[in-house]
Design an enzyme around this catalytic site. Structure first.
Site, mmCIF file in Angstrom:
data_model
loop_
_atom_site.group_PDB
_atom_site.id
_atom_site.type_symbol
_atom_site.label_atom_id
_atom_site.label_comp_id
_atom_site.label_asym_id
_atom_site.label_seq_id
_atom_site.Cartn_x
_atom_site.Cartn_y
_atom_site.Cartn_z
ATOM 1 N N CYS A 122 0.843 -1.184 0.000
ATOM 2 C CA CYS A 122 0.000 0.000 0.000
ATOM 3 C C CYS A 122 0.881 1.236 0.000
ATOM 4 O O CYS A 122 1.767 1.366 0.838
ATOM 5 C CB CYS A 122 -0.859 -0.042 1.262
ATOM 6 S SG CYS A 122 -1.703 1.507 1.561
ATOM 7 N N GLU A 157 9.087 -0.334 -11.580
ATOM 8 C CA GLU A 157 7.819 -0.398 -12.321
ATOM 9 C C GLU A 157 6.616 -0.165 -11.423
ATOM 10 O O GLU A 157 5.779 -1.057 -11.221
ATOM 11 C CB GLU A 157 7.704 -1.732 -13.053
ATOM 12 C CG GLU A 157 8.719 -1.883 -14.161
ATOM 13 C CD GLU A 157 8.486 -3.097 -15.049
ATOM 14 O OE1 GLU A 157 7.827 -4.058 -14.609
ATOM 15 O OE2 GLU A 157 8.983 -3.080 -16.185
ATOM 16 N N CYS A 162 -4.509 0.117 -4.229
ATOM 17 C CA CYS A 162 -4.876 -0.478 -2.952
ATOM 18 C C CYS A 162 -6.181 0.157 -2.480
ATOM 19 O O CYS A 162 -6.388 1.358 -2.664
ATOM 20 C CB CYS A 162 -3.749 -0.223 -1.951
ATOM 21 S SG CYS A 162 -4.161 -0.759 -0.277
ATOM 22 N N CYS A 164 -7.422 -0.184 0.786
ATOM 23 C CA CYS A 164 -7.510 -0.294 2.247
ATOM 24 C C CYS A 164 -8.124 0.974 2.852
ATOM 25 O O CYS A 164 -8.369 1.950 2.156
ATOM 26 C CB CYS A 164 -6.119 -0.547 2.837
ATOM 27 S SG CYS A 164 -5.095 0.933 2.925
ATOM 28 N N GLU A 313 15.348 -1.318 -19.305
ATOM 29 C CA GLU A 313 15.327 -2.782 -19.429
ATOM 30 C C GLU A 313 14.922 -3.168 -20.839
ATOM 31 O O GLU A 313 14.069 -2.521 -21.450
ATOM 32 C CB GLU A 313 14.280 -3.399 -18.487
ATOM 33 C CG GLU A 313 14.581 -3.346 -17.021
ATOM 34 C CD GLU A 313 13.480 -4.018 -16.200
ATOM 35 O OE1 GLU A 313 12.743 -4.873 -16.753
ATOM 36 O OE2 GLU A 313 13.325 -3.663 -15.029
ATOM 37 N N TRP A 321 7.529 -14.483 -20.095
ATOM 38 C CA TRP A 321 6.188 -14.223 -19.553
ATOM 39 C C TRP A 321 5.195 -13.890 -20.644
ATOM 40 O O TRP A 321 4.022 -13.712 -20.392
ATOM 41 C CB TRP A 321 6.235 -13.105 -18.512
ATOM 42 C CG TRP A 321 6.972 -11.867 -18.960
ATOM 43 C CD1 TRP A 321 8.293 -11.576 -18.738
ATOM 44 C CD2 TRP A 321 6.454 -10.768 -19.716
ATOM 45 N NE1 TRP A 321 8.633 -10.363 -19.303
ATOM 46 C CE2 TRP A 321 7.517 -9.838 -19.904
ATOM 47 C CE3 TRP A 321 5.200 -10.459 -20.254
ATOM 48 C CZ2 TRP A 321 7.356 -8.639 -20.607
ATOM 49 C CZ3 TRP A 321 5.052 -9.259 -20.947
ATOM 50 C CH2 TRP A 321 6.124 -8.375 -21.110
ATOM 51 N N GLU A 361 11.658 -16.350 -13.022
ATOM 52 C CA GLU A 361 12.353 -15.794 -14.181
ATOM 53 C C GLU A 361 13.606 -16.578 -14.561
ATOM 54 O O GLU A 361 14.488 -16.065 -15.238
ATOM 55 C CB GLU A 361 12.643 -14.309 -13.937
ATOM 56 C CG GLU A 361 11.350 -13.499 -14.042
ATOM 57 C CD GLU A 361 11.494 -12.021 -13.756
ATOM 58 O OE1 GLU A 361 12.464 -11.643 -13.077
ATOM 59 O OE2 GLU A 361 10.620 -11.264 -14.188
ATOM 60 N N PHE A 363 14.053 -18.774 -16.694
ATOM 61 C CA PHE A 363 14.253 -18.953 -18.136
ATOM 62 C C PHE A 363 14.149 -17.647 -18.923
ATOM 63 O O PHE A 363 14.090 -17.655 -20.147
ATOM 64 C CB PHE A 363 13.279 -20.002 -18.682
ATOM 65 C CG PHE A 363 13.504 -21.367 -18.080
ATOM 66 C CD1 PHE A 363 14.766 -21.953 -18.113
ATOM 67 C CD2 PHE A 363 12.473 -22.045 -17.439
ATOM 68 C CE1 PHE A 363 14.992 -23.194 -17.534
ATOM 69 C CE2 PHE A 363 12.688 -23.288 -16.862
ATOM 70 C CZ PHE A 363 13.950 -23.864 -16.905
ATOM 71 N N HIS A 364 14.092 -16.528 -18.204
ATOM 72 C CA HIS A 364 14.074 -15.229 -18.897
ATOM 73 C C HIS A 364 15.470 -14.946 -19.436
ATOM 74 O O HIS A 364 16.461 -15.173 -18.746
ATOM 75 C CB HIS A 364 13.650 -14.139 -17.908
ATOM 76 C CG HIS A 364 13.337 -12.820 -18.556
ATOM 77 N ND1 HIS A 364 14.309 -12.017 -19.103
ATOM 78 C CD2 HIS A 364 12.155 -12.173 -18.738
ATOM 79 C CE1 HIS A 364 13.738 -10.926 -19.592
ATOM 80 N NE2 HIS A 364 12.432 -10.996 -19.391
HETATM 81 C C1 GLA Z 1 10.001 -6.183 -15.681
HETATM 82 C C2 GLA Z 1 10.720 -6.057 -14.339
HETATM 83 C C3 GLA Z 1 11.932 -6.914 -14.230
HETATM 84 C C4 GLA Z 1 11.700 -8.273 -14.855
HETATM 85 C C5 GLA Z 1 11.289 -8.079 -16.284
HETATM 86 C C6 GLA Z 1 11.115 -9.366 -17.040
HETATM 87 O O1 GLA Z 1 10.356 -5.256 -16.592
HETATM 88 O O2 GLA Z 1 11.041 -4.734 -14.020
HETATM 89 O O3 GLA Z 1 12.246 -7.055 -12.862
HETATM 90 O O4 GLA Z 1 10.711 -8.936 -14.153
HETATM 91 O O5 GLA Z 1 10.058 -7.416 -16.301
HETATM 92 O O6 GLA Z 1 10.819 -9.143 -18.394
HETATM 93 ZN ZN ZN Z 2 -3.844 1.094 0.998
#
Ligand code: GLA
Ligand code: ZN
Length: 689
Positions: A122, A157, A162, A164, A313, A321, A361, A363-364
């Site tokens: 939160c 990110e 939330c 609450c 990134e 994913w 992750e 296999f990322h």
């Molecule tokens: C997001 C997250 C990372 C990772 C990547 C995987 O961008 O910020 O920590 O989980 O996805 O693609």
């Molecule tokens: Zn909250």
């Protein structure tokens, strides 16, 4: 164009590196030694460190273990590698959730989450705020002046909401500030409908699936509140960092046109924009569609602060994913990385440096695979782009000169998708935006993505795709833009509601009715299998292109009130009625497209004509092969052109008569430029007059 300063004066080259999570490998020091050797081989000059390291930094409440990070940062510095240091608030330790359940989020259904995942906290909770404050103070005191540190990577990110009790109370406070009285709130929300009138502030709550969800003004204000509260949390995290060293830039990594947060507002408080790009390449032979979407995002993130941004990134190979995890075909890593640079990124960074051994992750894609050595295709691709970036220092701080802007407000996006209007099974707002953007991309015309608060006067062409929520004052600013000589394109379903989602009275498109010289009487949704046609009016001026183009999904019946008709409907009871109009207004022109045309050829022809008329120039004066775009960055002496081939085939580009040099080979190039499959060429020419 004036150049901006490098993001960090400590590292005035294009940054190249990755999220680095040594906290997952502390049990094996040989791995950490090997990392430093490999980083240098990969031409990495920066990492983002400590992003989810809270448990490694504070394993028990009040017990801090910074030693491993001290050592890591010292060793990075000794090896000439810099670091964005993260605050670890993107996930929290189990002891915290156990001892203080209030830090955990409450979902829309009012059920509190269990510990787990990330971003599961939160932003209003006093305990969570206190814990992040203590942590950030300690990090700031310890590392703000460390030689390796180039800036702060705040949390990770940001997103989610939330419900609450703390958040409910904060929402009420936000509403009181906005509306002052309940009477104003009830009026803005049209609460008399279904007897939803509030008689006490304590009755007001966030939208809920088992409670209120039909008051559009409330839904909209809730989204604005969530956005503001997240930004407030960011500021709460930033304050102790700035207190120690105000010169270190702070960023929060954004996500592609993320719906949950108003990045136009968020951008005002971060020092540099960074974002995470994960394109799903190779779904089709040509990657043009995906490329255009990511180009749109790069342009959006550059436009947020009108200066270079960071690719924080991206994956060096595949993600794990998305529905399908495709490998990047040879060339695609370079193409995709340089696409970001082409649009104004001053960094290419990855998630992540070394593949995790376990958990979700494992296999990322990562620079270093489970095999643990440098002899992989992915590692070679990374090292190679690192070398290319090292040769592109001249582009740092440059941006394009831009004459075209597309208006995309977050509150409009929220409102138009919540509207319960002509097409509840898919209003396709984002797709509409992309149809217009795609034409610019195909024509190689640099484009900004702007908000209602932007200064429109610097543009020649302004595009409003589905500007459903349009405030009176925005309408007035756009009208001035046209009167002063600007060219405006507006589509169907624009100018329908104002700030609190109340319909404009007196005829749509509300504040733009006079500007556009039309009145929109009614709109209908078409079933997926239905279509209509837009037929260019053969009798209109011969300088207009001709043809008939398919219409799908949305069609509006409009009447001209001063505008000329450029195209009409080809079918249905409104056959022959206007579908595309042109209105001379002041010194400018305003176009209205009443229906969703499906065919990309229409947009290409339309914008080719409009940009020529408006004096908007493409990056290069030549026809671009399908799937190839050219993006541009300029300083006072040179234009840097990035020729990007997403067609999936070899292509050839006919250069115009300017004198070009290949930035990488230093060779003079003229005539026809060969573009291999997934090829990129970086050219430079003297800045165009
Ligand atoms: C997001 C997250 C990372 C990772 C990547 C995987 O961008 O910020 O920590 O989980 O996805 O693609
Ligand atoms: Zn909250």
């Amino acid at each position: 164009m004036k150049k901006f300063d490098p993001i960090s004066s400590k590292l005035p080259v294009l940054m190249h590196g990755a999220d680095y999570n040594p906290d997952q490998w502390l049990h094996d020091p040989s791995i950490l030694d090997e990392d430093l050797r490999l980083m240098k081989l990969a031409n990495v000059n920066v990492v983002a460190i400590g992003i989810f390291a809270w448990s490694a930094l504070e394993p028990e409440e009040g017990v801090f273990t910074f030693e491993w990070l001290d050592t890591m940062l010292d060793r990075l510095a000794a090896n000439g590698i810099y670091a964005w240091i993260a605050t670890p608030s993107g996930a929290r330790p189990a002891w915290m959730s156990e001892k203080y359940p209030e830090v955990l989020r409450v979902e829309k259904n009012r059920v509190r989450n269990l510990h787990g995942m990330r971003h599961n906290h939160c932003f209003t909770s006093p305990v969570y705020r206190e814990k992040t404050l203590i942590m950030n103070q300690k990090l700031a005191e310890r590392y703000s002046n460390h030689p390796a540190i180039v800036g702060w990577h705040i949390s990770n990110e940001f997103g989610g909401e939330c419900h609450c009790d703390y958040c409910q109370e904060a929402f009420r406070g936000w509403l009181k500030k906005k509306y002052g009285t309940l009477e104003n709130l009830n009026r803005a929300w049209w609460a008399s409908f279904w007897s939803h009138t509030y008689t006490s502030w304590s009755q007001v709550e966030s939208p809920a699936p088992h409670g209120e969800s039909m008051v559009h003004g409330q839904n909209l204000d809730w989204r604005r509140f969530v956005s503001d509260q997240t930004i407030d949390f960011y500021l709460h995290e930033e304050a102790p960092l700035k207190a120690v060293n105000p010169d270190l830039p702070c960023t929060a990594n954004f996500m592609d046109w993320f719906e949950g947060l108003d990045y136009h507002r968020f951008a005002e408080v971060v020092d540099v924009i960074s974002w995470d790009a994960y394109p799903t390449w190779h779904r089709e032979r040509s990657d043009a569609h995906v490329a255009a979407w990511f180009s749109f995002n790069h342009d959006l993130f550059r436009s947020l602060k009108n200066k270079p941004f960071m690719l924080m990134e991206s994956t060096p190979s595949l993600t794990n994913w998305q529905p399908m995890s495709k490998l990047k075909k040879p060339g695609m890593h370079r193409l995709s990385s340089l696409q970001a640079i082409a649009h104004g990124s001053d960094t290419v960074q990855y998630f992540q440096w070394r593949k995790s051994r376990g958990s979700s992750e494992k296999f990322h894609g990562a620079v270093v695979d489970h095999a643990g050595h440098e002899n992989t295709r992915v590692f070679a691709d990374v090292a190679d782009i690192g070398k290319t970036l090292a040769g592109l220092t001249d582009v740092i701080g440059t941006v394009p000169a831009v004459d075209t802007a597309i208006l995309c407000d977050w509150d409009n996006r929220w409102a138009v998708k919540d509207a319960q209007g002509p097409r509840n099974s898919g209003i396709h707002y984002e797709e509409t935006v992309l149809q217009h953007y795609r034409a610019m991309w195909e024509l190689g015309i640099p484009t900004d993505i702007v908000s209602s608060n932007s200064d429109f006067s610097k543009y020649k062409l302004l595009i409003l795709p589905m500007a459903y929520l349009l405030r009176e004052e925005t309408g007035a600013a756009i009208d001035r833009f046209v009167q002063n000589g600007g060219t405006l394109v507006t589509t169907f379903w624009s100018g329908i509601v104002g700030d609190s989602d109340l319909c404009h009275l007196g005829g749509f498109p509300g504040p733009l009715r006079k500007t556009l010289g039309i009145w929109a009487e009614e709109i209908e949704g078409l079933y997926d299998e239905e279509s209509n046609q837009l037929s260019m009016n053969a009798s209109s001026s011969s300088s207009w292109f001709q043809g008939t183009f398919e219409i799908k999904e949305l069609a509006e019946r409009i009447h001209t009130e001063g505008a000329d008709v450029l195209a009409v409907y080809g079918d249905d009871f409104y056959k022959g009625e206007p579908a595309l109009t042109e209105h001379a207004h002041g010194k400018g022109k305003a176009y209205y497209l009443a229906a969703r045309v499906e065919d990309p050829a229409f947009y290409r022809a339309f914008y080719q004509k409009l940009t020529q008329d408006a004096g908007v120039r493409p990056a290069i004066e030549t026809e671009l092969p399908e799937g190839v775009t050219v993006q541009i960055r300029s300083d006072e002496t040179h234009d840097y052109l990035f020729v990007l081939n997403f067609s999936g085939r070899e292509e050839a580009l006919k250069l115009d008569s300017a004198s070009y040099e290949d930035v990488e080979t230093k060779e003079v190039v003229s005539g026809t430029l060969a573009l291999p499959q997934y090829g990129v060429r970086i050219l430079k020419r003297p800045t165009r007059a």
